[in-house]
Design a protein around this motif. Structure first.
Motif, short mmCIF file in Angstrom:
data_model
loop_
_atom_site.label_atom_id
_atom_site.label_comp_id
_atom_site.label_asym_id
_atom_site.label_seq_id
_atom_site.Cartn_x
_atom_site.Cartn_y
_atom_site.Cartn_z
N TYR A 8 3.72 0.82 12.49
CA TYR A 8 2.56 1.71 12.38
C TYR A 8 2.99 3.05 11.77
N LYS A 9 4.11 3.60 12.25
CA LYS A 9 4.60 4.88 11.73
C LYS A 9 4.94 4.77 10.25
N THR A 10 5.60 3.69 9.88
CA THR A 10 5.92 3.45 8.47
C THR A 10 4.64 3.31 7.66
N GLY A 11 3.71 2.53 8.19
CA GLY A 11 2.44 2.32 7.50
C GLY A 11 1.65 3.60 7.33
N ALA A 13 2.83 6.63 7.14
CA ALA A 13 3.51 7.44 6.13
C ALA A 13 3.21 6.91 4.72
N THR A 14 3.24 5.60 4.55
CA THR A 14 2.94 5.01 3.24
C THR A 14 1.49 5.23 2.87
N ARG A 15 0.60 5.02 3.82
CA ARG A 15 -0.84 5.23 3.59
C ARG A 15 -1.08 6.67 3.15
N ARG A 16 -0.44 7.61 3.81
CA ARG A 16 -0.57 9.03 3.48
C ARG A 16 -0.02 9.31 2.07
N ALA A 17 1.11 8.70 1.74
CA ALA A 17 1.72 8.91 0.42
C ALA A 17 0.85 8.35 -0.70
N VAL A 18 0.18 7.24 -0.44
CA VAL A 18 -0.64 6.59 -1.47
C VAL A 18 -2.04 7.21 -1.55
N LEU A 19 -2.71 7.32 -0.41
CA LEU A 19 -4.11 7.76 -0.42
C LEU A 19 -4.27 9.27 -0.30
N GLY A 20 -3.23 9.95 0.14
CA GLY A 20 -3.29 11.40 0.31
C GLY A 20 -3.57 11.77 1.75
N GLY A 48 2.01 -0.88 6.48
CA GLY A 48 3.35 -0.98 7.03
C GLY A 48 4.09 -2.23 6.61
N SER A 49 3.36 -3.31 6.34
CA SER A 49 4.01 -4.57 5.95
C SER A 49 4.00 -4.81 4.45
N VAL A 50 2.87 -4.57 3.78
CA VAL A 50 2.77 -4.91 2.37
C VAL A 50 3.08 -3.71 1.46
N TRP A 51 2.31 -2.63 1.59
CA TRP A 51 2.51 -1.49 0.70
C TRP A 51 3.89 -0.85 0.88
N SER A 52 4.53 -1.01 2.01
CA SER A 52 5.84 -0.40 2.25
C SER A 52 7.00 -1.22 1.72
N ARG A 61 1.66 -2.21 -7.33
CA ARG A 61 0.76 -2.53 -6.21
C ARG A 61 -0.62 -1.93 -6.45
N SER A 62 -0.63 -0.73 -7.00
CA SER A 62 -1.89 -0.06 -7.28
C SER A 62 -2.71 -0.87 -8.29
N MET A 63 -2.07 -1.33 -9.35
CA MET A 63 -2.75 -2.13 -10.37
C MET A 63 -3.28 -3.43 -9.77
N LEU A 64 -2.44 -4.10 -8.99
CA LEU A 64 -2.86 -5.34 -8.35
C LEU A 64 -4.04 -5.12 -7.40
N THR A 65 -3.94 -4.07 -6.61
CA THR A 65 -4.98 -3.78 -5.63
C THR A 65 -6.30 -3.50 -6.30
N ILE A 66 -6.29 -2.67 -7.33
CA ILE A 66 -7.54 -2.34 -8.03
C ILE A 66 -8.13 -3.59 -8.68
#
Length: 133
Positions: A8-11, A13-20, A48-52, A61-66
């Motif tokens: 969760y903590k990793t996720g 941090a990653t969510r914050r880094a990607v989405l702001g 925490g599992s995929v984007w990290s 990942r951004s291109m794939l996700t969009i």
């Protein structure tokens, strides 16, 4: 709520880094007893599992996700992830290429709508940059 897991903590941090930070802060602040388990699920699994993972870049990942969101018609999420390209390194040309793939593999109407959403989102981002920059 129990103590957050490392995933969760990793996720988060990653969510914050990607989405702001502001977007994530708003999502966390709007967490209720009803949706808390869902917020934990997406933070641990998607972020925490995929984007990290470091197998492919955040740009890729951004291109794939969009592309996937556009193909599935998840328009609000397309706009959110287009905004995130400022943090992932995916360029406007990258997104154009991803949406061209959507046109071929998921249909022209899906790509057409996603191109409109992306153009509007990029225009909003440009306007915001002019007022804050």
């Amino acid at each position: 709520m129990s103590e957050p897991t490392e995933r969760y903590k990793t996720g988060l941090a990653t969510r914050r880094a990607v989405l702001g930070g502001p977007y994530v802060d708003a999502a966390v602040a709007s967490t209720t007893a009803f949706n808390a388990d869902f917020q934990t699920l997406i933070t641990e699994s998607a972020w925490g599992s995929v984007w990290s993972r470091d197998t492919i870049s955040k740009r890729e990942r951004s291109m794939l996700t969009i592309a996937l969101l556009a193909a599935l018609g998840h328009h609000d999420e397309v706009a959110m992830h287009v905004r995130a390209t400022g943090n992932t390194g995916a360029s406007m040309d990258d997104i154009k290429e991803a949406l061209l793939h959507v046109a071929i593999y998921a249909g022209v109407p899906a790509a057409n709508h996603a191109f409109k959403i992306a153009a509007k989102t990029y225009a909003e981002m440009d306007a915001e940059a002019k007022t804050t920059g």
